[in-house]
Design a protein around this motif. Sequence first.
Motif, short mmCIF file in Angstrom:
data_model
loop_
_atom_site.label_atom_id
_atom_site.label_comp_id
_atom_site.label_asym_id
_atom_site.label_seq_id
_atom_site.Cartn_x
_atom_site.Cartn_y
_atom_site.Cartn_z
N SER A 35 0.83 -1.20 0.00
CA SER A 35 0.00 0.00 0.00
C SER A 35 0.87 1.26 0.00
O SER A 35 1.98 1.27 0.52
CB SER A 35 -0.92 0.01 1.23
N ASP A 36 0.34 2.32 -0.59
CA ASP A 36 1.02 3.60 -0.64
C ASP A 36 1.06 4.19 0.78
O ASP A 36 0.04 4.63 1.30
CB ASP A 36 0.26 4.53 -1.59
N ALA A 37 2.23 4.19 1.39
CA ALA A 37 2.36 4.62 2.79
C ALA A 37 1.92 6.06 2.98
O ALA A 37 1.28 6.41 3.98
CB ALA A 37 3.80 4.43 3.27
N SER A 38 2.26 6.93 2.03
CA SER A 38 1.90 8.34 2.17
C SER A 38 0.38 8.52 2.06
O SER A 38 -0.20 9.38 2.75
CB SER A 38 2.61 9.18 1.11
N PHE A 39 -0.26 7.72 1.23
CA PHE A 39 -1.71 7.79 1.08
C PHE A 39 -2.41 7.31 2.35
O PHE A 39 -3.36 7.94 2.83
CB PHE A 39 -2.15 6.94 -0.12
N ILE A 40 -1.92 6.22 2.92
CA ILE A 40 -2.50 5.70 4.17
C ILE A 40 -2.31 6.72 5.29
O ILE A 40 -3.22 6.96 6.10
CB ILE A 40 -1.86 4.36 4.55
N ALA A 41 -1.14 7.34 5.34
CA ALA A 41 -0.89 8.37 6.35
C ALA A 41 -1.82 9.56 6.15
O ALA A 41 -2.31 10.16 7.12
CB ALA A 41 0.57 8.81 6.29
N ASP A 42 -2.06 9.90 4.90
CA ASP A 42 -2.96 11.01 4.58
C ASP A 42 -4.38 10.70 5.07
O ASP A 42 -5.03 11.53 5.72
CB ASP A 42 -2.97 11.24 3.07
#
Length: 290
Positions: A35-42
């Motif tokens: 999974s896109d870590a930056s997207f999940i963090a967002d």
Amino acid sequence: MLDRYFARFEIFCGLEQSLQELQNRLRYEFVYGASDASFIADLSSFTDIILVSNSLDISFSDEEKGCMLAMKKPLFVYFNIGNPILCQAREEFYPASASELLIGSYQHVVDEDHRLIFQPLIGHRFLGCWMRIERQWHADWRNVWKDAFDHANPDVMCRELKEALMIEALYPLSLASVRPGDSVKRVPTIGAIAIALADALREQPGSLLRRVWAAGFSLSPSYIFEACFGINLHDFPFEALALESRIANGTVRIIGSTDSARSELGARKHLSIAGLSVEKLNRSLRRPKT
């Protein structure tokens, strides 16, 4: 499908264990998967996630509108066509900090020219689309559709939901008969996927997400038997019990109301009532080829 309703107690007995296992697997995927870590963090940076169903007559009281307007950083999540009737009144309950996200199956999200049916509200951040690409359309997506989407929707981010994650991690083993002697594994509805993802996001380390709201999630007989296409492919008895459990333990809160006596409509009629002359890609794919 009826056998699953009759087996309600059997489903209930293993429900909490299933939901906990689901949350654990999704959290593991967020941390260690692809999974896109930056997207999940967002996504984890929002204080509230409001999941908006496509119910035709969903409405909010003045008190509920005030509640949403007071939210610090809400994310409004829409599905497939994005409830075009309710969207006409978004400014009545969106605070300035509101953002939007669309989740859906690709062929239900775009028209036959691959243009997004949902129209983001100008002046608010649109995170783009989190889409399921069904297995049968993988080659079309890779070879044609992805480029067509990017061309038709410049600057709109499109991310893929992992098919294996959704089917294997989000649902218990439940088979549907599609024809005599031929069974397939039932798949979750987009709404069930979104609730499970939001539930897991709240438990992420450092997550600011405090509340998950469900707007218009009635799973009424009219919705299941009149508005849904291919109803036997979804495990509605399991989804209904899972929703009831989450509401009971407070992990999901209800906002908005619907008229249970009113018939739900399919996407085509919903779009027509909203004044949109558009045809989903799914409909053109189902049209007999000449």
